[in-house]
Design a protein around this motif. Structure first.
Motif, PDB file in Angstrom:
ATOM      1  N   GLY A  63      54.665  64.153  70.429  1.00 28.40           N
ATOM      2  CA  GLY A  63      55.143  62.833  71.137  1.00 28.40           C
ATOM      3  C   GLY A  63      54.737  61.773  70.238  1.00 28.40           C
ATOM      4  O   GLY A  63      53.569  61.701  69.821  1.00 28.40           O
ATOM      5  N   VAL A  64      55.466  60.821  70.041  1.00 31.29           N
ATOM      6  CA  VAL A  64      54.935  59.534  69.305  1.00 31.29           C
ATOM      7  C   VAL A  64      55.701  58.308  70.093  1.00 31.29           C
ATOM      8  O   VAL A  64      56.653  58.440  70.820  1.00 31.29           O
ATOM      9  CB  VAL A  64      55.828  59.442  67.752  1.00 31.29           C
ATOM     10  CG1 VAL A  64      55.124  60.541  67.051  1.00 31.29           C
ATOM     11  CG2 VAL A  64      57.255  59.738  67.708  1.00 31.29           C
ATOM     12  N   LYS A  65      55.028  56.982  69.675  1.00 29.37           N
ATOM     13  CA  LYS A  65      55.793  55.887  70.164  1.00 29.37           C
ATOM     14  C   LYS A  65      56.940  55.445  69.246  1.00 29.37           C
ATOM     15  O   LYS A  65      56.476  55.217  68.069  1.00 29.37           O
ATOM     16  CB  LYS A  65      54.734  54.737  70.127  1.00 29.37           C
ATOM     17  CG  LYS A  65      53.393  55.019  71.203  1.00 29.37           C
ATOM     18  CD  LYS A  65      52.620  53.832  71.157  1.00 29.37           C
ATOM     19  CE  LYS A  65      51.438  53.992  71.743  1.00 29.37           C
ATOM     20  NZ  LYS A  65      50.514  53.099  72.119  1.00 29.37           N
ATOM     21  N   GLU A  69      50.750  47.988  64.412  1.00 27.35           N
ATOM     22  CA  GLU A  69      49.582  47.782  65.186  1.00 27.35           C
ATOM     23  C   GLU A  69      49.502  48.287  66.543  1.00 27.35           C
ATOM     24  O   GLU A  69      48.753  48.338  67.165  1.00 27.35           O
ATOM     25  CB  GLU A  69      49.532  46.181  65.114  1.00 27.35           C
ATOM     26  CG  GLU A  69      50.411  45.358  66.317  1.00 27.35           C
ATOM     27  CD  GLU A  69      51.853  45.146  65.242  1.00 27.35           C
ATOM     28  OE1 GLU A  69      52.569  44.074  65.950  1.00 27.35           O
ATOM     29  OE2 GLU A  69      51.893  45.550  64.062  1.00 27.35           O
ATOM     30  N   LYS A  70      50.766  48.782  67.159  1.00 29.22           N
ATOM     31  CA  LYS A  70      50.916  49.434  68.044  1.00 29.22           C
ATOM     32  C   LYS A  70      51.218  50.909  67.918  1.00 29.22           C
ATOM     33  O   LYS A  70      51.460  51.507  68.997  1.00 29.22           O
ATOM     34  CB  LYS A  70      52.388  48.867  69.143  1.00 29.22           C
ATOM     35  CG  LYS A  70      52.034  47.375  69.527  1.00 29.22           C
ATOM     36  CD  LYS A  70      53.263  46.926  70.127  1.00 29.22           C
ATOM     37  CE  LYS A  70      53.092  45.454  70.856  1.00 29.22           C
ATOM     38  NZ  LYS A  70      53.858  45.205  71.572  1.00 29.22           N
ATOM     39  N   ASN A  71      51.012  51.613  66.742  1.00 28.05           N
ATOM     40  CA  ASN A  71      51.113  52.902  66.383  1.00 28.05           C
ATOM     41  C   ASN A  71      52.530  53.370  66.844  1.00 28.05           C
ATOM     42  O   ASN A  71      52.860  54.541  67.138  1.00 28.05           O
ATOM     43  CB  ASN A  71      50.322  53.680  67.267  1.00 28.05           C
ATOM     44  CG  ASN A  71      48.734  53.540  66.690  1.00 28.05           C
ATOM     45  OD1 ASN A  71      48.630  53.327  65.613  1.00 28.05           O
ATOM     46  ND2 ASN A  71      47.846  53.524  67.526  1.00 28.05           N
ATOM     47  N   GLU A  72      53.566  52.602  66.534  1.00 28.55           N
ATOM     48  CA  GLU A  72      55.052  52.744  66.871  1.00 28.55           C
ATOM     49  C   GLU A  72      55.439  53.563  65.381  1.00 28.55           C
ATOM     50  O   GLU A  72      54.935  52.846  64.327  1.00 28.55           O
ATOM     51  CB  GLU A  72      55.840  51.648  66.988  1.00 28.55           C
ATOM     52  CG  GLU A  72      55.640  51.292  68.345  1.00 28.55           C
ATOM     53  CD  GLU A  72      56.146  49.944  68.895  1.00 28.55           C
ATOM     54  OE1 GLU A  72      56.296  49.708  70.101  1.00 28.55           O
ATOM     55  OE2 GLU A  72      56.697  49.202  67.942  1.00 28.55           O
ATOM     56  N   ILE A  73      56.629  54.389  65.599  1.00 28.81           N
ATOM     57  CA  ILE A  73      57.111  55.039  64.176  1.00 28.81           C
ATOM     58  C   ILE A  73      58.502  55.004  64.417  1.00 28.81           C
ATOM     59  O   ILE A  73      58.984  55.115  65.515  1.00 28.81           O
ATOM     60  CB  ILE A  73      56.260  56.258  63.655  1.00 28.81           C
ATOM     61  CG1 ILE A  73      56.934  57.523  64.681  1.00 28.81           C
ATOM     62  CG2 ILE A  73      54.788  56.309  63.542  1.00 28.81           C
ATOM     63  CD1 ILE A  73      56.670  58.847  64.046  1.00 28.81           C
ATOM     64  N   PHE A 111      49.742  60.729  57.903  1.00 24.26           N
ATOM     65  CA  PHE A 111      50.386  60.466  59.196  1.00 24.26           C
ATOM     66  C   PHE A 111      49.523  59.280  59.874  1.00 24.26           C
ATOM     67  O   PHE A 111      49.565  59.227  61.011  1.00 24.26           O
ATOM     68  CB  PHE A 111      50.358  61.547  60.212  1.00 24.26           C
ATOM     69  CG  PHE A 111      51.213  62.531  59.636  1.00 24.26           C
ATOM     70  CD1 PHE A 111      52.795  62.432  60.259  1.00 24.26           C
ATOM     71  CD2 PHE A 111      51.263  63.693  58.881  1.00 24.26           C
ATOM     72  CE1 PHE A 111      53.691  63.449  59.817  1.00 24.26           C
ATOM     73  CE2 PHE A 111      52.084  64.653  58.400  1.00 24.26           C
ATOM     74  CZ  PHE A 111      53.251  64.413  58.844  1.00 24.26           C
ATOM     75  N   ASN A 112      48.361  58.737  59.338  1.00 26.42           N
ATOM     76  CA  ASN A 112      47.577  57.681  59.776  1.00 26.42           C
ATOM     77  C   ASN A 112      48.109  56.299  59.218  1.00 26.42           C
ATOM     78  O   ASN A 112      47.750  55.168  59.738  1.00 26.42           O
ATOM     79  CB  ASN A 112      46.501  57.688  59.473  1.00 26.42           C
ATOM     80  CG  ASN A 112      45.722  59.124  60.099  1.00 26.42           C
ATOM     81  OD1 ASN A 112      45.848  59.431  61.119  1.00 26.42           O
ATOM     82  ND2 ASN A 112      45.105  59.914  59.140  1.00 26.42           N
ATOM     83  N   ASP A 113      49.079  56.167  58.317  1.00 20.50           N
ATOM     84  CA  ASP A 113      49.489  54.778  58.102  1.00 20.50           C
ATOM     85  C   ASP A 113      51.136  54.617  58.187  1.00 20.50           C
ATOM     86  O   ASP A 113      51.897  55.710  57.546  1.00 20.50           O
ATOM     87  CB  ASP A 113      49.440  54.841  56.169  1.00 20.50           C
ATOM     88  CG  ASP A 113      49.935  53.678  55.702  1.00 20.50           C
ATOM     89  OD1 ASP A 113      50.448  52.944  56.430  1.00 20.50           O
ATOM     90  OD2 ASP A 113      50.112  53.335  54.441  1.00 20.50           O
ATOM     91  N   ASN A 114      51.490  54.207  59.156  1.00 17.92           N
ATOM     92  CA  ASN A 114      52.862  53.917  59.756  1.00 17.92           C
ATOM     93  C   ASN A 114      53.321  52.713  59.204  1.00 17.92           C
ATOM     94  O   ASN A 114      54.316  52.018  59.839  1.00 17.92           O
ATOM     95  CB  ASN A 114      52.857  54.118  60.982  1.00 17.92           C
ATOM     96  CG  ASN A 114      52.219  53.156  61.963  1.00 17.92           C
ATOM     97  OD1 ASN A 114      51.076  52.570  61.483  1.00 17.92           O
ATOM     98  ND2 ASN A 114      52.138  53.351  63.099  1.00 17.92           N
ATOM     99  N   THR A 115      52.808  51.964  58.009  1.00 17.94           N
ATOM    100  CA  THR A 115      53.553  50.763  57.621  1.00 17.94           C
ATOM    101  C   THR A 115      54.886  50.741  56.930  1.00 17.94           C
ATOM    102  O   THR A 115      55.642  49.947  56.983  1.00 17.94           O
ATOM    103  CB  THR A 115      52.434  50.091  56.858  1.00 17.94           C
ATOM    104  OG1 THR A 115      52.050  50.772  55.752  1.00 17.94           O
ATOM    105  CG2 THR A 115      51.194  49.730  57.540  1.00 17.94           C
ATOM    106  N   ALA A 116      55.019  52.000  56.295  1.00 14.68           N
ATOM    107  CA  ALA A 116      56.430  52.022  55.550  1.00 14.68           C
ATOM    108  C   ALA A 116      57.316  52.729  56.584  1.00 14.68           C
ATOM    109  O   ALA A 116      57.168  53.772  56.926  1.00 14.68           O
ATOM    110  CB  ALA A 116      56.240  53.082  54.363  1.00 14.68           C
TER     111      ALA A 116
END
Length: 185
Positions: free
Chosen positions: A124-126, A135-139, A153-158
């Motif tokens: 599961g993911v946000k 910043e809220k670990n949403e993808i 999987f640790n960089d969710n900026t793109a």
């Protein structure tokens, strides 16, 4: 018979114009609208990047796992293995699935991308489909695909389609080629 013909025509128009309008194909809109359903279908390979147009400027992406299955982030925030039908679920028109291909029409893919996607199945993911907040670990789906390609999987900026497009271009991507259409399942 008329209803089926109208549905096909609408699918050609919406799918063809949607892909052209969003700048996802090297073909002209008229040629693309015709070829989306009737010609030039590509067979995806394990690790291919798949896309469905939700509207003229909105897309949903995933990683092809083989055997007609695509790893995707669903609307509940779960990474699942989806059939073509499930990947297009909820769409009222269009229903066309595309594969990222190079200039020769060959899928842009890597089996490692599929392995990485498989390793995340059922987790599961946000999920925030429009504007994920790192910043809220949403993808969103694009971030999931980018993470599979880049093995990070640790960089969710793109998280935007245009960022995925740029990453794919560095891997030889040229345009989106049709794979499947719900009308002709």
């Amino acid at each position: 018979m008329f209803q089926q013909a109208a549905k096909i025509a609408l699918g050609i128009f919406v799918g063809g114009v949607g892909v052209w309008a969003a700048g996802k194909s090297s073909e002209t809109p008229g040629k693309n609208a015709f070829t989306c359903i009737f010609k030039k279908k590509v067979v995806p390979q394990t690790g291919s990047v798949m896309m469905v147009s939700l509207a003229a400027t909105c897309e949903h992406t995933g990683i092809y796992l083989g055997d007609g299955k695509i790893a995707e982030v669903n609307s509940s925030g779960k990474i699942i293995e989806a059939s073509y039908e499930k990947f297009t679920e909820g769409l009222s028109i269009g229903y066309m699935i595309y594969c990222a291909v190079n200039k020769e029409g060959k899928p842009v893919c890597d089996e490692k991308w599929a392995e990485r996607a498989r390793s995340k199945l059922n987790s599961g993911v946000k999920y925030n489909p429009i504007r994920p907040k790192p910043e809220k670990n949403e993808i969103n789906c694009h971030n999931f695909v980018i993470s599979c390609i880049q093995d990070n999987f640790n960089d969710n900026t793109a998280c935007y389609f245009r960022e995925l497009d740029g990453i794919l271009r560095s891997k030889g991507f040229d345009h989106w080629q049709p794979v499947w259409h719900k009308i002709f399942k």
